[in-house]
Design a protein around this motif. Structure first.
Motif, mmCIF file in Angstrom:
data_model
loop_
_atom_site.group_PDB
_atom_site.id
_atom_site.type_symbol
_atom_site.label_atom_id
_atom_site.label_comp_id
_atom_site.label_asym_id
_atom_site.label_seq_id
_atom_site.Cartn_x
_atom_site.Cartn_y
_atom_site.Cartn_z
ATOM 1 N N TYR A 114 -17.634 3.575 3.181
ATOM 2 C CA TYR A 114 -16.504 3.083 3.923
ATOM 3 C C TYR A 114 -16.616 1.516 4.083
ATOM 4 O O TYR A 114 -17.622 0.885 4.174
ATOM 5 N N GLU B 104 -11.070 1.066 4.529
ATOM 6 C CA GLU B 104 -10.731 1.731 3.403
ATOM 7 C C GLU B 104 -11.977 2.593 3.195
ATOM 8 O O GLU B 104 -13.187 2.530 3.404
ATOM 9 N N LEU C 16 -6.219 2.974 7.373
ATOM 10 C CA LEU C 16 -6.651 3.566 6.146
ATOM 11 C C LEU C 16 -5.603 3.067 5.008
ATOM 12 O O LEU C 16 -6.015 3.580 3.778
ATOM 13 N N PHE D 168 -3.183 6.282 1.648
ATOM 14 C CA PHE D 168 -4.245 7.370 1.786
ATOM 15 C C PHE D 168 -3.517 8.472 1.950
ATOM 16 O O PHE D 168 -2.743 8.816 2.970
#
Length: 537
Positions: A186, A269, A310, A316
């Motif tokens: 992450y 991310e 994200l 995503f």
């Protein structure tokens, strides 16, 4: 029902030669029972991370097949790359995903390590949950010195491999294998410098700045770096236990530190795959924080994606990034009855077979009762005319929504319990009586569970009758009667199976509980209908 599922995430020391990368992929894909989910090569690191899943037996075969391909195609004596490494198949962790314990994953790693060492004659080391020695439990401990130092390391008795010979194989090196929890890679995006991002990483990572100055978050490793491709810095982290330190807490802590440094956070991310549970935890956090009312899973996932940003580095796509969705079995396999159309289910119910029968039908009817109760709530919530009732609906709808979803698996569970009882009847010898007793108790517990779940709905159904949209009066009436009928039907299944049970104490306790739920259903059905009949609006 669902089958056991383990994830394997082998890291191979090759990230540039596409022919080799594809050959390893093929060896995994060609292993029966294995599903390759993701291949993530890195040119600068000269390393590729594969993610695949399978049952305990197939996952070991898949890892072995991939290792054998790497043994043939990768020459470690010529390997260079930025990432620490000690072997062609550098590290091979096994991770519990569904219906498996950590112990089962440890057993997989040991079986894999034993066979790898025996068949390829290479040194194999155990780590994390599979290792019992503190000085060689962490990957960084075992990999210290990397490939270049492995030959000398193997000469030290303290570093004798767990499997395979203590001899240096220059072409291959060595492999580390073990079991661990799901690791989430992450990154939090910082509009600042590498040094500023690293400063935040030092604050939040468990190791902190030193032993005397630990960081704030457990099970978190992190550094700061700058990504030219994104034109921004990142706090790059591994979350070793997302149940203790989940992404949303990491995001909030990094954001807090960034604000103190007058820096902007530009989303985050997730690298690779993520468990659904981690995103639902994030959604629940923001739902509570912002006083939102969201029950639908897809909307919860959407909320988590938006709040964590994200989509900031690349789109995503939940279907391709959430591991639960990627390995989701075909509903027709895991729940063959629940997956049928209404028409087909009714036809199967009416066919010349004893199952599905009354128990499955009772679960269907009860689920429809809870669904109609929830529907009445949704016909009330969010409408300007009933705006004053929104807070009540937020409390009334969730138990009905939950019961509706929880009852669906019992459509198939009841039929499975019946089939298991038939199998137990066919057992021969001394084990027959115990097998029948076990199967009978399961055949009792399944409809009893249908009754228990359904029974949780009555408080909401009564409140819904008092204040719900009166235009849905008949829907709620049908719902209440369906709920009561589902309970009655499940009760009949409990009683008929209790007749043949020899455990008197279990029989008396179960019958008492079932009768109480049945009586409660009768009382509350009458209450709901009377309230609706006397409503003046």
């Amino acid at each position: 029902m669902s089958k056991k599922l383990i994830e394997c995430v082998p890291n191979f020391s090759e990230g540039r030669d596409q022919t080799i990368i594809d050959a390893i992929s093929k060896s995994i894909r060609d292993t029966p029972g294995c599903t390759l989910l993701d291949v993530d090569p890195g040119k600068s690191t000269n390393r590729t991370v594969y993610t695949f899943v399978g049952c305990p037996t197939s996952i070991v075969e898949g890892a072995l097949n991939a290792a054998k391909t790497a043994y043939q195609l990768i020459d470690m004596s010529k390997h260079t790359g930025e990432h620490p490494r000690m072997g062609a198949l550098d590290v091979c962790p096994f991770v519990p995903i569904r219906d498996v314990t950590m112990e089962e994953c440890v057993n997989c790693s040991k079986e894999f390590g034993k066979r790898l060492g025996e068949e390829l004659k290479v040194p194999v080391f155990l780590y994390e949950e599979a290792s019992t020695q503190a000085y060689r439990k962490q990957l960084k401990q075992i990999r210290q010195g990397e490939y270049e130092g492995l030959e000398k390391k193997l000469q030290d008795p303290q570093w004798a491999p767990d499997f395979g010979p203590a001899s240096f194989v220059s072409r291959y090196g060595g492999t580390v294998t073990g079991a661990r929890s799901f690791l989430i890679a992450y990154n939090v995006n910082i509009l600042g410098t590498k040094e500023q991002a690293h400063r935040i990483a030092l604050n939040v990572r468990e190791a902190g700045r030193s032993d005397n100055e630990p960081g704030r978050l457990k099970f978190l490793k992190g550094i700061g770096w700058y990504v030219d491709e994104y034109n921004m810095a990142q706090v790059s982290m591994n979350l070793d236990n997302y149940l203790v330190t989940p992404p949303h807490i990491v995001f909030e802590e990094c954001s807090k530190d960034a604000r103190e440094l007058n820096l902007a956070v530009a989303g985050s991310e997730i690298v690779g795959l993520v468990p659904l549970e981690a995103l639902l935890m994030a959604a629940d956090y923001y739902i509570q924080k912002e006083n939102l009312f969201i029950l639908d899973e897809a909307l919860k996932v959407r909320l988590a994606i938006e709040r964590l940003g994200l989509n900031s580095c690349s789109p995503f796509n939940p279907k391709k990034r959430i591991i639960d969705y990627m390995v989701q079995e075909d509903l027709a396999v895991s729940q063959p009855l629940a997956a049928l159309s209404v028409k087909n289910f009714i036809e199967v119910l009416g066919s010349r077979t004893p199952a599905p029968g009354g128990g499955s039908a009772a679960a269907v009817v009860a689920a429809m009762g809870a669904a109609l109760g929830a529907m009445t709530g949704w016909m009330t919530y969010g409408k300007k005319k009933f705006e004053a009732l929104d807070s009540q609906m937020r409390a009334i709808i969730p138990p009905l929504d939950k019961a509706m979803k929880d009852l669906i698996p019992f459509i198939d569970a009841d039929t499975k319990a019946f089939n298991d009882y038939i199998k137990a009847m066919g057992v021969k010898g001394a084990e027959r009586e115990a097998a029948i007793d076990k199967a009978l108790k399961q055949a009792i517990n399944v409809p009893l569970s249908t009754m228990k779940i359904s029974n949780t709905c009555w408080e909401s159904m009564v409140e819904m009758a008092k204040v719900g949209n009166i235009a849905s009066k008949s829907d709620l009436e049908v719902g209440a009667k369906s709920l009561e009928t589902g309970i009655w039907g499940a009760h009949r299944n409990v009683c008929i199976n209790l007749q043949d049970l020899k455990d008197v104490q279990f029989k008396e306790k179960t019958l008492k509980e079932a009768n109480e739920i049945l009586e409660n259903a009768r009382i509350n059905l009458e209450k709901v209908l009377n309230i609706l009949d006397n409503r003046k609006d």
